[in-house]
Design an enzyme around this catalytic site. Sequence first.
Site, PDB file in Angstrom:
ATOM      1  N   ARG A 192     -24.828  -1.585   7.294  1.00 45.07           N
ATOM      2  CA  ARG A 192     -24.370  -2.958   7.047  1.00 45.07           C
ATOM      3  C   ARG A 192     -24.765  -3.895   8.204  1.00 45.07           C
ATOM      4  O   ARG A 192     -24.882  -5.093   8.055  1.00 45.07           O
ATOM      5  CB  ARG A 192     -22.851  -2.985   6.841  1.00 45.07           C
ATOM      6  CG  ARG A 192     -22.194  -4.299   6.548  1.00 45.07           C
ATOM      7  CD  ARG A 192     -22.604  -4.972   5.258  1.00 45.07           C
ATOM      8  NE  ARG A 192     -22.279  -4.295   4.025  1.00 45.07           N
ATOM      9  CZ  ARG A 192     -21.121  -4.417   3.370  1.00 45.07           C
ATOM     10  NH1 ARG A 192     -20.135  -5.114   3.899  1.00 45.07           N
ATOM     11  NH2 ARG A 192     -20.919  -3.816   2.208  1.00 45.07           N
ATOM     12  N   GLU A 226     -19.213  -5.044  10.467  1.00 48.60           N
ATOM     13  CA  GLU A 226     -20.214  -4.291  11.237  1.00 48.60           C
ATOM     14  C   GLU A 226     -21.307  -5.216  11.781  1.00 48.60           C
ATOM     15  O   GLU A 226     -21.769  -5.024  12.909  1.00 48.60           O
ATOM     16  CB  GLU A 226     -20.842  -3.209  10.356  1.00 48.60           C
ATOM     17  CG  GLU A 226     -19.913  -2.047  10.033  1.00 48.60           C
ATOM     18  CD  GLU A 226     -18.990  -2.330   8.867  1.00 48.60           C
ATOM     19  OE1 GLU A 226     -19.093  -3.398   8.256  1.00 48.60           O
ATOM     20  OE2 GLU A 226     -18.139  -1.467   8.566  1.00 48.60           O
ATOM     21  N   LYS A 284       0.859  -1.185   0.000  1.00 47.73           N
ATOM     22  CA  LYS A 284       0.000   0.000   0.000  1.00 47.73           C
ATOM     23  C   LYS A 284       0.898   1.240   0.000  1.00 47.73           C
ATOM     24  O   LYS A 284       1.843   1.313   0.788  1.00 47.73           O
ATOM     25  CB  LYS A 284      -0.898  -0.009   1.238  1.00 47.73           C
ATOM     26  CG  LYS A 284      -2.050   0.968   1.187  1.00 47.73           C
ATOM     27  CD  LYS A 284      -3.096   0.643   2.242  1.00 47.73           C
ATOM     28  CE  LYS A 284      -4.307   1.549   2.127  1.00 47.73           C
ATOM     29  NZ  LYS A 284      -5.382   1.126   3.054  1.00 47.73           N
TER      30      LYS A 284
HETATM   31  C1  LIG Z   1     -18.868  -1.733   4.963  1.00 48.33           C
HETATM   32  C2  LIG Z   1     -17.657  -0.830   5.042  1.00 48.33           C
HETATM   33  N1  LIG Z   1     -17.049  -0.653   6.240  1.00 48.33           N
HETATM   34  C3  LIG Z   1     -15.974   0.161   6.329  1.00 48.33           C
HETATM   35  C4  LIG Z   1     -15.494   0.820   5.232  1.00 48.33           C
HETATM   36  C5  LIG Z   1     -14.323   1.785   5.365  1.00 48.33           C
HETATM   37  N2  LIG Z   1     -13.161   1.297   4.601  1.00 48.33           N
HETATM   38  C6  LIG Z   1     -12.869   1.744   3.407  1.00 48.33           C
HETATM   39  S1  LIG Z   1     -11.496   1.055   2.772  1.00 48.33           S
HETATM   40  C7  LIG Z   1     -11.274   0.133   4.172  1.00 48.33           C
HETATM   41  C8  LIG Z   1     -10.104  -0.785   4.309  1.00 48.33           C
HETATM   42  C9  LIG Z   1     -10.044  -1.712   3.141  1.00 48.33           C
HETATM   43  O1  LIG Z   1      -8.889  -2.525   3.275  1.00 48.33           O
HETATM   44  P1  LIG Z   1      -8.467  -3.415   2.032  1.00 48.33           P
HETATM   45  O2  LIG Z   1      -9.646  -4.110   1.489  1.00 48.33           O
HETATM   46  O3  LIG Z   1      -7.347  -4.238   2.477  1.00 48.33           O
HETATM   47  O4  LIG Z   1      -8.034  -2.353   0.927  1.00 48.33           O
HETATM   48  P2  LIG Z   1      -6.694  -1.469   0.872  1.00 48.33           P
HETATM   49  O5  LIG Z   1      -7.098  -0.098   1.395  1.00 48.33           O
HETATM   50  O6  LIG Z   1      -5.659  -2.137   1.705  1.00 48.33           O
HETATM   51  O7  LIG Z   1      -6.308  -1.417  -0.583  1.00 48.33           O
HETATM   52  C10 LIG Z   1     -12.276   0.380   5.088  1.00 48.33           C
HETATM   53  C11 LIG Z   1     -12.369  -0.244   6.429  1.00 48.33           C
HETATM   54  C12 LIG Z   1     -16.169   0.614   4.002  1.00 48.33           C
HETATM   55  N3  LIG Z   1     -15.767   1.245   2.868  1.00 48.33           N
HETATM   56  N4  LIG Z   1     -17.225  -0.215   3.935  1.00 48.33           N
END
Ligand SMILES: Cc1ncc(C[n+]2csc(CCOP(=O)(O)OP(=O)(O)O)c2C)c(N)n1
Length: 642
Positions: A400, A372, A286
């Site tokens: 969610r 969630e 990342k």
């Molecule tokens: C249902 C939901 N909960 C929380 C979020 C907030 N959120 C956005 S990106 C993320 C982390 C995603 O991690 P990953 O899938 O590993 O993607 P990366 O950012 O590492 O590329 C979160 C918790 C969301 N978008 N949707």
Amino acid sequence: MTKDLPNTPLLDRVAGPADLRQMPDSDLTALAGELRAELISAVSQTGGHLGSSLGVVELSVALHAVFNTPMDKLIWDVGHQCYPHKILTGRRERIRTLRQKDGLSGFTKRAESAHDPFGAAHSSTSISAALGFAVGRDMGQATGDAIAVIGDGAISAGMAYEALNNAGHEGRRLFVILNDNEMSIAPPVGAMSSYLSRMYANEPLAKMRSLAEGFESAMPAPMREGAKRARQLVSGITASGTLFEELGFDYAGPIDGHDMNQLLPVLRAARARATGPVLIHCCTVKGKGYQPAESSADKYHGVSKFDVETGTQAKAKPGAPSYTSVFGNALADEAARDPDIVAVTAAMPDGTGVSKMAERFPSRVFDVGIAEQHGVTFAAGMAASGLKPFCAIYSTFLQRGYDQVVHDVALQGLPVRFAIDRAGLVGADGATHAGAFDIGYLTSLPGFTVMAAADEAELVHMVATAAAHDVGPIAFRFPRGAGTGVERPGRGEVLPIGKGRMLREGADVAILSFGAHLSECLAAADMLEAEGIGVSVADARFAKPLDGDLVAALARDHRVLLTVEQGAEGGFGSVVMHELARRGAFDRGLAIRNVTLPDRFIEQASPAEMYADAGMTALDICETARNALSGGGQVVPLSLAK
Ligand SMILES: Cc1ncc(C[n+]2csc(CCOP(=O)(O)OP(=O)(O)O)c2C)c(N)n1
Ligand SMILES: CC(=O)[C@@H](O)[C@H](O)COP(=O)(O)O
Ligand SMILES: [Mg+2]
């Protein structure tokens, strides 16, 4: 801020993904370098989700070089990492309008491009959507392959497991690219995360199984030997292979998601040979390729505008503390006074502010990952045990876990405290993140207490009130961003449940505010008073139980009653209307207007723009009051949808 545009001769030749498929492989690595430079330059001017996008630059180039969008459906989970994809799919000219009013969305969006077959922003939906497209293809719809790109954070959510399980059962040709950068927003948590790390650590090279012959022959020679060796290693991890194979997927990986010499042969072999669901495990970094991002703890997950040379981000104007930090500190203070207080977050400890409690009481703060649904019922279990859980989840993400709010919390009357941040419009994240519905979806539940903080001082009181409220579920909502600068109490007072407060008295118009829009209402009152219109302003504090006597008195003593809320129609204004109808207030020709969020959303607007666009500024409230005064006695619930 450096505005120099990078030198991108190869990228300049890319009008769309078909151009990538004409390029020799040797150019694709160089193209990725140019794409990364363009990405950094653009996001330095717009802000946004830089870290995740940097991590998928090579993967985006390789996917578009191998697959044939828009016939093939490439679905990005969450979609926050889609900026390279947007640049490659004909939107480079608009990339510097990202996350702005009338600009490109910060997430994938069907209305924006045929290359965005499915919208996103809430995580863990991509595999389900991809399986839907795969079934469509198999039933004759005009669609090609379905490819879901999902992160290690997103794949840890229950919905992703449901989709993997079903896709494995269906056995249809489907591609899942696991983008494993060992990061969520915060460092990832959960057993899945450690499982993936174990595989990554044990697996320097690609491991092939049922696709082994094909892939290995397609691999460059140096890798072929390693792949055989890796296969033995991985099969040692579990009896018959990886978790994904147990679920019916062919598994390929882990491979280096930044090495085009691994990505291209593996994707091409998978595309040529897959007869069922395939999961390709890509290990990425990342923030890859931009030192300030790679070295930052949050990998520049979400950045404001920044200087490309130094990575220094533009600072928000110094001013009032954020509602989030006020909540986090108030919660930590309450936790210091009561050892039964615990907190739950769904992968967003910093975003929700519970990290402030975690600094002081780490063993009492639980990050459940992007989960969630589980987080709500986990909190319900803790409440049933006698603990006092604060479940801190953004309004939009609490959607969610709504069935769990109803079924496990409300119907059992369990005293879970919901700290609902990002309630109302959120600005650049747009419609998918607006906290528009929580008032409606909570006030309809039995036994729920629903509060909204008018300012930071009220928020401190509401944290104390929630801490003390042990007779059933209670929720308090507050908006994204800075507070009003009002002086905050050293310690919150427990508010009388169901009681609002009068702030000023006037003879003609009553404005009844619920939540943080009170400042706009007071400004509107000043403007109307200057025109000789007498205005009362009250802060409802509670949407449930509603202060019926206050509402009835306002209706009785004024010609116009305005309700104002940062929520969609069907929330606070509706609760007031029902109460007035029940008390027979309408037969006196009262003119009532509900000022609510419009039913179309404010895409990527700045805070100033979004309330103007939503018709919720003080001027709008004045206009509504004048209209109601001149219109006399109609009873019209007016939402300000334009
Ligand atoms: C249902 C939901 N909960 C929380 C979020 C907030 N959120 C956005 S990106 C993320 C982390 C995603 O991690 P990953 O899938 O590993 O993607 P990366 O950012 O590492 O590329 C979160 C918790 C969301 N978008 N949707
Ligand atoms: C992509 C995603 O869903 C999160 O990163 C979200 O954008 C965070 O919102 P805040 O910036 O309001 O914390
Ligand atoms: Mg990740």
